[in-house]
Design a protein around this motif. Sequence first.
Motif, PDB file in Angstrom:
ATOM      1  N   THR A  71       4.246  -0.851   3.716  1.00  0.00           N
ATOM      2  CA  THR A  71       3.532  -1.930   4.395  1.00  0.00           C
ATOM      3  C   THR A  71       2.353  -2.366   3.526  1.00  0.00           C
ATOM      4  O   THR A  71       1.885  -1.619   2.660  1.00  0.00           O
ATOM      5  CB  THR A  71       3.032  -1.482   5.787  1.00  0.00           C
ATOM      6  OG1 THR A  71       2.228  -0.316   5.637  1.00  0.00           O
ATOM      7  CG2 THR A  71       4.207  -1.201   6.723  1.00  0.00           C
ATOM      8  N   ALA A 122       7.340   3.083   6.407  1.00  0.00           N
ATOM      9  CA  ALA A 122       5.937   2.700   6.622  1.00  0.00           C
ATOM     10  C   ALA A 122       5.119   2.758   5.330  1.00  0.00           C
ATOM     11  O   ALA A 122       4.069   2.119   5.233  1.00  0.00           O
ATOM     12  CB  ALA A 122       5.307   3.588   7.689  1.00  0.00           C
ATOM     13  N   ASN A 127      -0.731   0.082   3.425  1.00  0.00           N
ATOM     14  CA  ASN A 127      -0.559   1.514   3.182  1.00  0.00           C
ATOM     15  C   ASN A 127      -1.054   1.869   1.782  1.00  0.00           C
ATOM     16  O   ASN A 127      -0.688   1.224   0.799  1.00  0.00           O
ATOM     17  CB  ASN A 127       0.913   1.908   3.341  1.00  0.00           C
ATOM     18  CG  ASN A 127       1.085   3.399   3.442  1.00  0.00           C
ATOM     19  OD1 ASN A 127       0.671   4.150   2.576  1.00  0.00           O
ATOM     20  ND2 ASN A 127       1.710   3.833   4.525  1.00  0.00           N
ATOM     21  N   ILE A 173       7.899  -3.330  10.886  1.00  0.00           N
ATOM     22  CA  ILE A 173       7.435  -1.932  10.896  1.00  0.00           C
ATOM     23  C   ILE A 173       6.462  -1.711  12.055  1.00  0.00           C
ATOM     24  O   ILE A 173       6.516  -0.679  12.731  1.00  0.00           O
ATOM     25  CB  ILE A 173       6.799  -1.543   9.545  1.00  0.00           C
ATOM     26  CG1 ILE A 173       7.851  -1.569   8.445  1.00  0.00           C
ATOM     27  CG2 ILE A 173       6.127  -0.170   9.625  1.00  0.00           C
ATOM     28  CD1 ILE A 173       9.027  -0.619   8.651  1.00  0.00           C
ATOM     29  N   ALA A 174       5.596  -2.679  12.321  1.00  0.00           N
ATOM     30  CA  ALA A 174       4.677  -2.560  13.454  1.00  0.00           C
ATOM     31  C   ALA A 174       5.454  -2.496  14.771  1.00  0.00           C
ATOM     32  O   ALA A 174       5.116  -1.702  15.658  1.00  0.00           O
ATOM     33  CB  ALA A 174       3.694  -3.733  13.467  1.00  0.00           C
ATOM     34  N   ARG A 234      15.085  -0.258  18.527  1.00  0.00           N
ATOM     35  CA  ARG A 234      14.175   0.249  17.492  1.00  0.00           C
ATOM     36  C   ARG A 234      14.938   0.489  16.188  1.00  0.00           C
ATOM     37  O   ARG A 234      14.480   0.149  15.104  1.00  0.00           O
ATOM     38  CB  ARG A 234      13.512   1.545  17.955  1.00  0.00           C
ATOM     39  CG  ARG A 234      12.552   2.130  16.925  1.00  0.00           C
ATOM     40  CD  ARG A 234      11.944   3.442  17.463  1.00  0.00           C
ATOM     41  NE  ARG A 234      10.959   3.960  16.553  1.00  0.00           N
ATOM     42  CZ  ARG A 234      11.232   4.780  15.533  1.00  0.00           C
ATOM     43  NH1 ARG A 234      12.467   5.150  15.293  1.00  0.00           N
ATOM     44  NH2 ARG A 234      10.265   5.224  14.752  1.00  0.00           N
ATOM     45  N   LEU A 246      11.046   5.852   9.762  1.00  0.00           N
ATOM     46  CA  LEU A 246       9.727   5.230   9.694  1.00  0.00           C
ATOM     47  C   LEU A 246       8.807   5.988   8.727  1.00  0.00           C
ATOM     48  O   LEU A 246       7.922   5.395   8.108  1.00  0.00           O
ATOM     49  CB  LEU A 246       9.099   5.172  11.087  1.00  0.00           C
ATOM     50  CG  LEU A 246       7.890   4.294  11.259  1.00  0.00           C
ATOM     51  CD1 LEU A 246       8.199   2.851  10.883  1.00  0.00           C
ATOM     52  CD2 LEU A 246       7.408   4.364  12.696  1.00  0.00           C
ATOM     53  N   SER A 247       9.046   7.285   8.554  1.00  0.00           N
ATOM     54  CA  SER A 247       8.231   8.090   7.645  1.00  0.00           C
ATOM     55  C   SER A 247       8.250   7.520   6.230  1.00  0.00           C
ATOM     56  O   SER A 247       7.228   7.513   5.544  1.00  0.00           O
ATOM     57  CB  SER A 247       8.736   9.532   7.632  1.00  0.00           C
ATOM     58  OG  SER A 247       8.034  10.306   6.700  1.00  0.00           O
ATOM     59  N   SER A 288       7.020   0.918  15.004  1.00  0.00           N
ATOM     60  CA  SER A 288       5.984   1.939  15.188  1.00  0.00           C
ATOM     61  C   SER A 288       5.495   1.998  16.626  1.00  0.00           C
ATOM     62  O   SER A 288       5.120   3.057  17.116  1.00  0.00           O
ATOM     63  CB  SER A 288       4.785   1.663  14.280  1.00  0.00           C
ATOM     64  OG  SER A 288       5.163   1.726  12.934  1.00  0.00           O
ATOM     65  N   ASN A 289       5.477   0.853  17.283  1.00  0.00           N
ATOM     66  CA  ASN A 289       4.955   0.773  18.642  1.00  0.00           C
ATOM     67  C   ASN A 289       6.048   0.746  19.703  1.00  0.00           C
ATOM     68  O   ASN A 289       5.756   0.510  20.869  1.00  0.00           O
ATOM     69  CB  ASN A 289       4.063  -0.462  18.781  1.00  0.00           C
ATOM     70  CG  ASN A 289       2.852  -0.369  17.872  1.00  0.00           C
ATOM     71  OD1 ASN A 289       2.206   0.661  17.808  1.00  0.00           O
ATOM     72  ND2 ASN A 289       2.561  -1.424  17.150  1.00  0.00           N
TER      73      ASN A 289
END
Length: 135
Positions: free
Chosen positions: A49, A46, A52, A68-69, A81, A42-43, A72-73
Amino acid sequence: MRQLPGLTIKLKKRGWSYDQATPPAKTDLSLTTKYAQYADPLSMLALFTSTNTANAGSWSDQTYDRLIAQASNAPAFNNRRWNTLLKAEGVLMKNQSVTPLLQPASTYLINPKLNGVQYNTVGTQSNFKGAYFVK
């Protein structure tokens, strides 16, 4: 040397940086270097997006942003995931919003008598704080 008929490359000096408020110039290609901030896909994912600030190409895809959301959640690091991140990467690569050109690596010659060095996968590559030599 190969010649590509019809290809014209016009280089321009970049007058902006990511830490400035000025938006990037509209270009067909932008070469940048990115490094992960933490040990999670994710680093890097993300960064691309729609909202960003590191998304220098201003690429945007609603499906990608949604995936990605979701990742992330996510409440935990699990197969669901991971599969969500794989789908997001698939969208990114299918649209060629980013094309990895190289993956940097480092090689070290280490004294076998040196112990206590921490080798990290992201961030500072080595930590010698607890290093010591043995006989």
